[in-house]
Motif scaffolding. Structure first.
Motif, PDB file in Angstrom:
ATOM      1  N   UNK A  48       6.337   2.875  -8.466  1.00 34.31           N
ATOM      2  CA  UNK A  48       5.089   2.877  -7.715  1.00 34.31           C
ATOM      3  C   UNK A  48       4.011   2.101  -8.454  1.00 34.31           C
ATOM      4  N   UNK A  49       3.985   2.103  -9.643  1.00 32.38           N
ATOM      5  CA  UNK A  49       3.081   1.522 -10.654  1.00 32.38           C
ATOM      6  C   UNK A  49       2.868   0.040 -10.903  1.00 32.38           C
ATOM      7  N   UNK A  50       1.993  -0.652 -10.296  1.00 33.10           N
ATOM      8  CA  UNK A  50       2.049  -2.110 -10.786  1.00 33.10           C
ATOM      9  C   UNK A  50       1.763  -2.286 -12.242  1.00 33.10           C
ATOM     10  N   UNK A  51       1.355  -1.377 -12.795  1.00 32.06           N
ATOM     11  CA  UNK A  51       1.031  -1.746 -14.058  1.00 32.06           C
ATOM     12  C   UNK A  51       2.313  -1.551 -14.976  1.00 32.06           C
ATOM     13  N   UNK A  86      16.662  -9.272 -15.221  1.00 32.08           N
ATOM     14  CA  UNK A  86      16.206  -8.003 -15.078  1.00 32.08           C
ATOM     15  C   UNK A  86      14.660  -8.067 -14.591  1.00 32.08           C
ATOM     16  N   UNK A  87      14.287  -7.375 -13.489  1.00 31.95           N
ATOM     17  CA  UNK A  87      13.012  -7.299 -12.881  1.00 31.95           C
ATOM     18  C   UNK A  87      12.824  -6.018 -12.222  1.00 31.95           C
ATOM     19  N   UNK A  88      11.360  -5.679 -12.314  1.00 27.44           N
ATOM     20  CA  UNK A  88      10.697  -4.619 -11.579  1.00 27.44           C
ATOM     21  C   UNK A  88      10.020  -4.982 -10.274  1.00 27.44           C
ATOM     22  N   UNK A  89      10.082  -4.198  -9.378  1.00 26.02           N
ATOM     23  CA  UNK A  89       9.409  -4.341  -8.198  1.00 26.02           C
ATOM     24  C   UNK A  89       8.725  -3.102  -7.595  1.00 26.02           C
ATOM     25  N   UNK A  90       7.151  -3.399  -7.125  1.00 21.26           N
ATOM     26  CA  UNK A  90       6.421  -2.381  -6.869  1.00 21.26           C
ATOM     27  C   UNK A  90       6.743  -1.929  -5.554  1.00 21.26           C
ATOM     28  N   UNK A  91       7.461  -0.652  -5.333  1.00 23.29           N
ATOM     29  CA  UNK A  91       7.734  -0.194  -4.008  1.00 23.29           C
ATOM     30  C   UNK A  91       8.247   1.352  -3.989  1.00 23.29           C
ATOM     31  N   UNK A  92       8.241   1.750  -3.218  1.00 24.36           N
ATOM     32  CA  UNK A  92       8.806   3.450  -2.763  1.00 24.36           C
ATOM     33  C   UNK A  92      10.307   3.417  -3.162  1.00 24.36           C
ATOM     34  N   UNK A  93      10.852   4.056  -3.840  1.00 21.64           N
ATOM     35  CA  UNK A  93      12.262   4.452  -4.003  1.00 21.64           C
ATOM     36  C   UNK A  93      13.039   5.110  -3.110  1.00 21.64           C
ATOM     37  N   UNK A 138       0.659  -1.134  -0.087  1.00 22.12           N
ATOM     38  CA  UNK A 138       0.071   0.170  -0.056  1.00 22.12           C
ATOM     39  C   UNK A 138       0.887   1.302  -0.178  1.00 22.12           C
ATOM     40  N   UNK A 139       0.398   2.124  -0.629  1.00 24.32           N
ATOM     41  CA  UNK A 139       1.207   3.425  -0.659  1.00 24.32           C
ATOM     42  C   UNK A 139       1.479   4.100   0.826  1.00 24.32           C
ATOM     43  N   UNK A 140       2.463   4.698   1.167  1.00 24.62           N
ATOM     44  CA  UNK A 140       2.967   5.147   2.255  1.00 24.62           C
ATOM     45  C   UNK A 140       2.324   6.435   2.550  1.00 24.62           C
ATOM     46  N   UNK A 141       2.094   7.131   1.506  1.00 21.13           N
ATOM     47  CA  UNK A 141       1.333   8.608   1.755  1.00 21.13           C
ATOM     48  C   UNK A 141       0.416   8.722   0.733  1.00 21.13           C
ATOM     49  N   UNK A 142      -0.747   9.427   1.033  1.00 17.38           N
ATOM     50  CA  UNK A 142      -1.752   9.874  -0.079  1.00 17.38           C
ATOM     51  C   UNK A 142      -0.954  10.382  -1.505  1.00 17.38           C
TER      52      UNK A 142
END
Length: 294
Positions: A130-133, A151-158, A18-22
């Motif tokens: 931040x984008x799952x898409x 090579x892989x992408x992860x959904x998370x906050x940088x 889930x996003x850490x901030x709005x």
């Protein structure tokens, strides 16, 4: 395979917190919903899907006569060539990267630069978004190329990346640093980089000599829902986080031809004039900063 086919076949992203901030939630929704032809149509040229702009002189010979059949396709191919040239410039400042090294793309988008980094160095590339898409798309493209083991992408906050301290030989932000606080961002890059590791950013920044962000910069902020920083803020935040600049390069003259060409294409988004005018009046700059972790 086209962008539409990749979206349909992409594997699930590795992690969807889930996003850490709005605000982070707003940015995730923005990029999950983004499907501008200027990003997807250009990527369909050769399967490298970028989310940044271009540098270099326009090859007018390759474009040919605007009245000729196929001119628009040639123009799109030229825009894509320029954006891949921009990624080449960034990767060229990462220094010596070995096949056993890991590098990090913070704000990886649909993964074009990650693919180019692996092809260039043979290394492992970790991307975060931040984008799952976007992450699904990037992972689908890596699987199609047979490089998903590297090579892989992860959904998370940088600002809180899931990588061990000192584990990265290099890291970068390619037009993604305007979405975060620079002090927090560079603290996290300094954490994941090994001592002596190289960090590179290519970014638009407002020019302190102009005095304040211009109306053009404000338009760009509103269009992309971001917060453009000044060049001075970048250098100050790096100094505060053990990142010592080795090169500061003004790419503004190199990116202006891209924007002038894009403004004549069928892929305009309405923001082209703000970039062109701000680059011309000096209120906005396109810069590359390469810094070493000490």
């Amino acid at each position: 395979m086209t962008s539409a086919e990749l979206t349909a076949t992409a594997p699930a992203a590795l992690h969807i917190p889930g996003p850490a901030t709005p605000y982070q939630g707003d940015i995730a929704r923005y990029w999950d919903g983004e499907a501008r032809p200027v990003n997807l149509r250009l990527g369909d040229v050769d399967g490298l899907y970028h989310h940044h702009y271009g540098v270099g002189e326009v090859d007018t010979a390759a474009l040919g006569d605007p009245e000729d059949r196929g001119y628009e396709d040639r123009l799109i191919a030229e825009l894509h060539r320029l954006e891949s040239a921009q990624a080449d410039v960034l990767l060229g400042h990462l220094g010596t990267i070995g096949r056993d090294d890991t590098v990090v793309d913070a704000g990886c988008g649909r993964g074009g630069s990650m693919v180019m980094a692996h092809q260039r160095f043979g290394c492992s590339v970790e991307g975060v978004t931040l984008s799952a898409k976007q992450a699904d798309f990037a992972n689908g493209r890596a699987a199609e190329l047979g490089i998903d083991g590297h090579v892989r992408a992860t959904v998370c906050n940088m600002l809180s990346m899931p990588f061990a301290t000192g584990s990265a030989a290099a890291s970068w932000n390619n037009e993604s640093s305007m979405y975060v606080d620079l002090g927090d961002l560079f603290a996290e890059h300094a954490r994941v980089l090994e001592v002596g590791g190289r960090y590179v950013t290519v970014t638009g920044c407002w020019n302190p000599r102009y005095g304040q962000p211009s109306k053009w910069v404000s338009q760009i902020n509103a269009h992309f829902e971001c917060n453009i920083h000044s060049r001075r803020e970048y250098l100050r935040a790096m100094a505060d986080n053990r990142l010592v600049p080795q090169a500061v390069i003004d790419l503004t003259p190199d990116t202006l031809p891209y924007w002038e060409l894009r403004a004549t294409s069928s892929l305009v988004t309405g923001i082209e004039d703000a970039f062109i005018n701000s680059y011309r009046d000096g209120s906005f700059q396109y810069v590359l900063i390469a810094a070493d972790r000490v």
